[in-house]
Design a protein around this motif. Structure first.
Motif, PDB file in Angstrom:
ATOM      1  N   ASP A  33       0.834  -1.200   0.000  1.00  0.00           N
ATOM      2  CA  ASP A  33       0.000   0.000   0.000  1.00  0.00           C
ATOM      3  C   ASP A  33       0.871   1.253   0.000  1.00  0.00           C
ATOM      4  O   ASP A  33       0.485   2.287  -0.537  1.00  0.00           O
ATOM      5  N   ALA A  34       2.046   1.147   0.617  1.00  0.00           N
ATOM      6  CA  ALA A  34       3.030   2.233   0.635  1.00  0.00           C
ATOM      7  C   ALA A  34       4.381   1.617   0.969  1.00  0.00           C
ATOM      8  O   ALA A  34       4.444   0.550   1.584  1.00  0.00           O
ATOM      9  N   TRP A  35       5.458   2.280   0.552  1.00  0.00           N
ATOM     10  CA  TRP A  35       6.794   1.824   0.912  1.00  0.00           C
ATOM     11  C   TRP A  35       7.732   3.016   0.879  1.00  0.00           C
ATOM     12  O   TRP A  35       7.422   4.053   0.302  1.00  0.00           O
ATOM     13  N   GLY A  36       8.866   2.861   1.537  1.00  0.00           N
ATOM     14  CA  GLY A  36       9.830   3.942   1.557  1.00  0.00           C
ATOM     15  C   GLY A  36      11.134   3.508   2.192  1.00  0.00           C
ATOM     16  O   GLY A  36      11.315   2.338   2.549  1.00  0.00           O
ATOM     17  N   VAL A  37      12.008   4.464   2.354  1.00  0.00           N
ATOM     18  CA  VAL A  37      13.319   4.210   2.951  1.00  0.00           C
ATOM     19  C   VAL A  37      13.624   5.357   3.904  1.00  0.00           C
ATOM     20  O   VAL A  37      13.231   6.507   3.644  1.00  0.00           O
ATOM     21  N   GLU A  38      14.269   5.036   5.004  1.00  0.00           N
ATOM     22  CA  GLU A  38      14.651   6.052   5.982  1.00  0.00           C
ATOM     23  C   GLU A  38      15.957   5.646   6.653  1.00  0.00           C
ATOM     24  O   GLU A  38      16.304   4.456   6.679  1.00  0.00           O
ATOM     25  N   PRO A  39      16.688   6.609   7.185  1.00  0.00           N
ATOM     26  CA  PRO A  39      17.910   6.263   7.913  1.00  0.00           C
ATOM     27  C   PRO A  39      17.560   5.448   9.160  1.00  0.00           C
ATOM     28  O   PRO A  39      16.502   5.650   9.764  1.00  0.00           O
ATOM     29  N   ARG A  40      18.443   4.534   9.524  1.00  0.00           N
ATOM     30  CA  ARG A  40      18.240   3.780  10.760  1.00  0.00           C
ATOM     31  C   ARG A  40      18.389   4.724  11.949  1.00  0.00           C
ATOM     32  O   ARG A  40      19.244   5.587  11.960  1.00  0.00           O
ATOM     33  N   LYS A  41      17.557   4.512  12.955  1.00  0.00           N
ATOM     34  CA  LYS A  41      17.585   5.388  14.124  1.00  0.00           C
ATOM     35  C   LYS A  41      18.665   4.985  15.117  1.00  0.00           C
ATOM     36  O   LYS A  41      19.299   5.817  15.726  1.00  0.00           O
ATOM     37  N   GLU A  42      18.872   3.690  15.276  1.00  0.00           N
ATOM     38  CA  GLU A  42      19.752   3.204  16.337  1.00  0.00           C
ATOM     39  C   GLU A  42      21.119   2.728  15.848  1.00  0.00           C
ATOM     40  O   GLU A  42      21.933   2.308  16.659  1.00  0.00           O
ATOM     41  N   ALA A  43      21.360   2.779  14.561  1.00  0.00           N
ATOM     42  CA  ALA A  43      22.621   2.267  14.020  1.00  0.00           C
ATOM     43  C   ALA A  43      22.865   2.870  12.639  1.00  0.00           C
ATOM     44  O   ALA A  43      21.953   3.421  12.027  1.00  0.00           O
ATOM     45  N   PRO A  44      24.093   2.747  12.136  1.00  0.00           N
ATOM     46  CA  PRO A  44      24.351   3.215  10.769  1.00  0.00           C
ATOM     47  C   PRO A  44      23.555   2.392   9.757  1.00  0.00           C
ATOM     48  O   PRO A  44      23.289   1.215   9.986  1.00  0.00           O
ATOM     49  N   GLY A  45      23.190   3.012   8.667  1.00  0.00           N
ATOM     50  CA  GLY A  45      22.511   2.283   7.604  1.00  0.00           C
ATOM     51  C   GLY A  45      21.146   2.853   7.287  1.00  0.00           C
ATOM     52  O   GLY A  45      20.841   4.000   7.582  1.00  0.00           O
ATOM     53  N   LYS A  46      20.331   2.000   6.697  1.00  0.00           N
ATOM     54  CA  LYS A  46      18.992   2.409   6.264  1.00  0.00           C
ATOM     55  C   LYS A  46      17.981   1.315   6.578  1.00  0.00           C
ATOM     56  O   LYS A  46      18.336   0.158   6.776  1.00  0.00           O
ATOM     57  N   THR A  47      16.718   1.709   6.591  1.00  0.00           N
ATOM     58  CA  THR A  47      15.609   0.783   6.737  1.00  0.00           C
ATOM     59  C   THR A  47      14.671   0.989   5.554  1.00  0.00           C
ATOM     60  O   THR A  47      14.248   2.118   5.285  1.00  0.00           O
ATOM     61  N   VAL A  48      14.380  -0.083   4.847  1.00  0.00           N
ATOM     62  CA  VAL A  48      13.391  -0.047   3.779  1.00  0.00           C
ATOM     63  C   VAL A  48      12.139  -0.707   4.350  1.00  0.00           C
ATOM     64  O   VAL A  48      12.210  -1.797   4.920  1.00  0.00           O
ATOM     65  N   TRP A  49      10.999  -0.043   4.234  1.00  0.00           N
ATOM     66  CA  TRP A  49       9.763  -0.527   4.842  1.00  0.00           C
ATOM     67  C   TRP A  49       8.638  -0.565   3.811  1.00  0.00           C
ATOM     68  O   TRP A  49       8.688   0.092   2.781  1.00  0.00           O
ATOM     69  N   ALA A  50       7.643  -1.392   4.130  1.00  0.00           N
ATOM     70  CA  ALA A  50       6.440  -1.487   3.302  1.00  0.00           C
ATOM     71  C   ALA A  50       5.244  -1.698   4.208  1.00  0.00           C
ATOM     72  O   ALA A  50       5.339  -2.412   5.219  1.00  0.00           O
ATOM     73  N   LEU A  51       4.121  -1.097   3.856  1.00  0.00           N
ATOM     74  CA  LEU A  51       2.884  -1.210   4.619  1.00  0.00           C
ATOM     75  C   LEU A  51       1.826  -1.959   3.817  1.00  0.00           C
ATOM     76  O   LEU A  51       1.730  -1.813   2.595  1.00  0.00           O
ATOM     77  N   PHE A  52       1.020  -2.711   4.557  1.00  0.00           N
ATOM     78  CA  PHE A  52      -0.063  -3.489   3.960  1.00  0.00           C
ATOM     79  C   PHE A  52      -1.269  -3.421   4.870  1.00  0.00           C
ATOM     80  O   PHE A  52      -1.143  -3.535   6.078  1.00  0.00           O
TER      81      PHE A  52
END
Length: 144
Positions: A119-138
């Motif tokens: 239904d939606a997806w995106g990418v954001e910086p990780r909050k607690e560590a270096p890197g990124k988080t790619v997420w998707a909602l359903f």
């Protein structure tokens, strides 16, 4: 309001090796967890979330891998049955981008599947560590 609206959110989190085996395990464990939460195998939402998890985990292994670092998988079910899958890796400088794949290319279609199924997806910086988080909602009731 139903009784399920009053239940706390469900959360399933794992660290997996940044290998093809880790990506396969992510796919299988998400499908099993969804089934345990009442979204049976073969149901449209189980199939969609499982496929998107497979794509995001494969991308984390292929494009976000840092030697000797794992990727993080998180599956949550919140209010009104909204499912969120997150895959975090340690390569924050390599952001996913939706693009048209080559006609005869062997890769480049994963994010097109994510775009079509989530239904939606995106990418954001990780909050607690270096890197990124790619997420998707359903939406569990969307029937996708």
């Amino acid at each position: 309001m139903t009784i399920t609206d009053l239940l706390p959110p469900r959360d399933f989190t794992l660290r997996l090796t940044s290998t093809p085996r880790g990506a396969r395990l992510a796919r299988r464990l998400v499908s099993h967890q969804l089934h345990a939460w009442g979204h049976p195998y073969g149901a449209p939402v189980n199939d969609a979330v499982t496929l998107v998890t497979a794509e995001l985990a494969a991308n984390a292994v292929r494009h976000g891998r840092v030697p000797d670092r794992e990727f993080l998988l998180r599956l949550t079910e919140g209010e009104a049955g909204v499912l969120r899958v997150e895959v975090s890796d340690t390569r924050g400088e390599r952001l996913p981008a939706l693009s048209a794949p080559c006609f005869d290319g062997e890769s480049g279609r994963g994010l097109l599947l994510v775009e079509a199924l989530a239904d939606a997806w995106g990418v954001e910086p990780r909050k607690e560590a270096p890197g990124k988080t790619v997420w998707a909602l359903f939406s569990a009731s969307s029937g996708r």
